[in-house]
Design an enzyme around this catalytic site. Structure first.
Site, PDB file in Angstrom:
ATOM      1  CG  HIS A 169       1.316  18.030 -22.988  1.00 44.11           C
ATOM      2  ND1 HIS A 169       2.164  19.099 -22.835  1.00 44.11           N
ATOM      3  CD2 HIS A 169       2.009  16.946 -22.542  1.00 44.11           C
ATOM      4  CE1 HIS A 169       3.299  18.672 -22.307  1.00 44.11           C
ATOM      5  NE2 HIS A 169       3.230  17.369 -22.132  1.00 44.11           N
ATOM      6  CE  LYS A 220      -0.387  14.051 -13.987  1.00 41.67           C
ATOM      7  NZ  LYS A 220      -0.714  14.639 -15.296  1.00 41.67           N
ATOM      8  NE  ARG A 271       0.640  17.433 -12.035  1.00 41.10           N
ATOM      9  CZ  ARG A 271       1.217  16.459 -11.358  1.00 41.10           C
ATOM     10  NH1 ARG A 271       0.889  16.211 -10.114  1.00 41.10           N
ATOM     11  NH2 ARG A 271       2.138  15.703 -11.934  1.00 41.10           N
ATOM     12  CG  HIS A 288       5.798  13.395 -24.490  1.00 37.35           C
ATOM     13  ND1 HIS A 288       4.430  13.443 -24.579  1.00 37.35           N
ATOM     14  CD2 HIS A 288       6.149  14.273 -23.518  1.00 37.35           C
ATOM     15  CE1 HIS A 288       3.972  14.303 -23.683  1.00 37.35           C
ATOM     16  NE2 HIS A 288       4.994  14.827 -23.023  1.00 37.35           N
ATOM     17  CG  HIS A 311      -1.070  13.823 -25.395  1.00 36.15           C
ATOM     18  ND1 HIS A 311      -1.689  14.375 -24.298  1.00 36.15           N
ATOM     19  CD2 HIS A 311       0.123  13.368 -24.952  1.00 36.15           C
ATOM     20  CE1 HIS A 311      -0.907  14.256 -23.235  1.00 36.15           C
ATOM     21  NE2 HIS A 311       0.211  13.646 -23.612  1.00 36.15           N
ATOM     22  CD  GLU A 340       7.066  17.935 -21.599  1.00 32.42           C
ATOM     23  OE1 GLU A 340       7.099  16.898 -22.288  1.00 32.42           O
ATOM     24  OE2 GLU A 340       6.003  18.433 -21.179  1.00 32.42           O
ATOM     25  CE  LYS A 362       5.384  17.988 -13.311  1.00 31.41           C
ATOM     26  NZ  LYS A 362       5.465  16.932 -14.301  1.00 31.41           N
ATOM     27  NE  ARG A 408      -3.901  -2.082   2.154  1.00 30.49           N
ATOM     28  CZ  ARG A 408      -3.657  -3.069   2.999  1.00 30.49           C
ATOM     29  NH1 ARG A 408      -2.688  -2.953   3.871  1.00 30.49           N
ATOM     30  NH2 ARG A 408      -4.406  -4.147   2.971  1.00 30.49           N
ATOM     31  CD  GLU A 422      -3.432  17.204 -15.063  1.00 28.87           C
ATOM     32  OE1 GLU A 422      -2.350  16.685 -14.829  1.00 28.87           O
ATOM     33  OE2 GLU A 422      -4.010  17.140 -16.163  1.00 28.87           O
ATOM     34  CG  ASN A 426      -1.868  18.934 -19.242  1.00 26.52           C
ATOM     35  OD1 ASN A 426      -0.880  18.262 -18.963  1.00 26.52           O
ATOM     36  ND2 ASN A 426      -3.029  18.770 -18.653  1.00 26.52           N
TER      37      ASN A 426
HETATM   38 ZN    ZN Z   1       4.904  16.220 -21.542  1.00 25.35          ZN
END
Ligand code: ZN
Ligand code: ADP
Length: 342
Positions: free
Chosen positions: A234, A135, A227, A250, A238, A177, A213, A113, A223, A231
């Site tokens: 993005h 994340k 947050r 990416h 994406h 990025e 960040k 956990r 998010e 993006n």
């Molecule tokens: Zn990214």
């Protein structure tokens, strides 16, 4: 997470034991999770630091590459950690790029956990982005990052020396990025990138990205609002990645997406043209292809199926109001299409 738990320092890989003791004083055993490339380069430095401090070390080596960011690798990792009999006092160290960081982070989030993880990112992309913010997860055949959890690292140790062995295209991917951060943070980042990321500037650049960040994630971990700013580039990025069947990496896709938004913002009289031109100059300097060879309309169709869709069909989209001033807007697909194709 507190800023003083992020250490950005040349040679920090030789001092891992010191930082481990600070965040996990009762730890007696560590599992290092890495990939085969990074293993050959840096694992010995870290395990030596730990063993010299009397810590028991076992290392799990995965095959490098996003195609291995899957449930089979997760299963092998968590079995390894259980066989190593890690306790809740012990620590997992994620040593590598975003793939290793995401998987090892998720193993730490789910084993018993949740146990502590220390992120040691070794790609530029992971240093400025994926290692920060907690994340974690892996891909399913149905889509990327469909399994995951938020699990903040106890420390992030960034050794910029390790970036020296990065293949050129991996460095470019991180820079891709980085262009996003230039628009989020502002002119000082554009100046840094224009000057070049040699020695001192690289430290400055990474530090500014990390601070930015961290600030955002500390205010909005899950998010729900702020947050989403991260993006920028993005939504389209994406879609470009998908359309290219993931042959466009990416970071590069994010650059393309960001510059498309910047261009629209200039066209609507918001962003100064000079900032857009500076960004293009930076892309040329680093050999980043910022052009989009797909039809924007078909990319937007792709976006329609994106997970960020609201129930009513609108999407969250990050717009550039000015250099260093981005905003989150909720728009319909039609509005987005109009905005980006003016
Ligand atoms: Zn990214
Ligand atoms: P990302 O951080 O872009 O998500 P990955 O985790 O897929 O990337 O890593 C990209 C590639 O770079 C992998 O093949 C990995 O083994 C390799 N790599 C990671 N860090 C280093 C490094 N410091 N030196 C050389 N190769 C590295």
């Amino acid at each position: 997470m507190a800023k003083n738990n992020v250490i950005i320092k040349n040679g920090v890989r030789f001092e891992v034991a010191k930082y481990l003791k600070k965040v996990a004083p009762k730890c007696t055993k560590v599992v290092i999770i890495t990939d085969n490339n990074v293993f050959m380069l840096y694992e010995a430095d870290i395990s030596a630091s730990l063993k010299n401090a009397g810590i028991n070390v076992c290392t799990f080596v995965m095959e490098a590459g996003e195609q291995h960011k899957n449930i089979q690798t997760y299963e092998a990792m968590i079995n390894f950690v259980a066989d190593a009999k890690l306790t809740r006092e012990d620590v997992i160290i994620a040593l590598g790029g975003g793939v290793v960081g995401d998987l090892a982070g998720f193993v730490a989030a789910t084993y018993m956990r949740g146990i502590k993880v220390i992120q040691m990112p070794t790609t530029l992309l992971a240093c400025i982005d994926s290692s920060i913010g907690g994340k974690t997860g892996f891909d399913l055949p149905q889509g990327k990052n469909l399994i995951g959890a938020f699990h903040q690292p106890s420390a992030i140790l960034i050794d910029l020396e390790t970036l020296k062995t990065l293949p050129k295209e991996e460095f470019q991917n991180g820079l891709g990025e980085g262009i996003k951060y230039a628009f989020l943070i502002g002119n000082e980042m554009i100046e840094l990138l224009k000057e070049g990321l040699e020695d001192g500037n690289l430290l400055d650049f990474v530090t500014r990205c990390v601070d930015y960040k961290l600030d955002i994630v500390n205010k909005d971990e899950k998010e729900s609002g702020l947050r989403k700013l991260l993006n920028l580039g993005h939504t389209l990025g994406h879609a470009i990645e998908k359309e290219s069947n993931y042959t466009i990496p990416h970071g590069l896709a994010v650059t393309k997406g960001t510059l498309c938004v910047a261009n629209a913002s200039v066209n609507y009289g918001k962003l100064q043209k000079q900032a857009y031109l500076d960004a293009i100059e930076i892309c040329k300097k680093y050999d980043l292809d910022y052009t989009i060879s797909y039809d924007i309309k078909s990319l937007i169709k792709n976006i329609q199926m994106d997970k960020k869709m609201h129930a009513d069909g609108d999407i969250s989209f990050v717009d550039i109001e000015d250099l260093g001033k981005c905003v989150i807007r909720t728009v319909s697909i039609k509005e987005l299409e109009e905005y980006l194709t003016k």
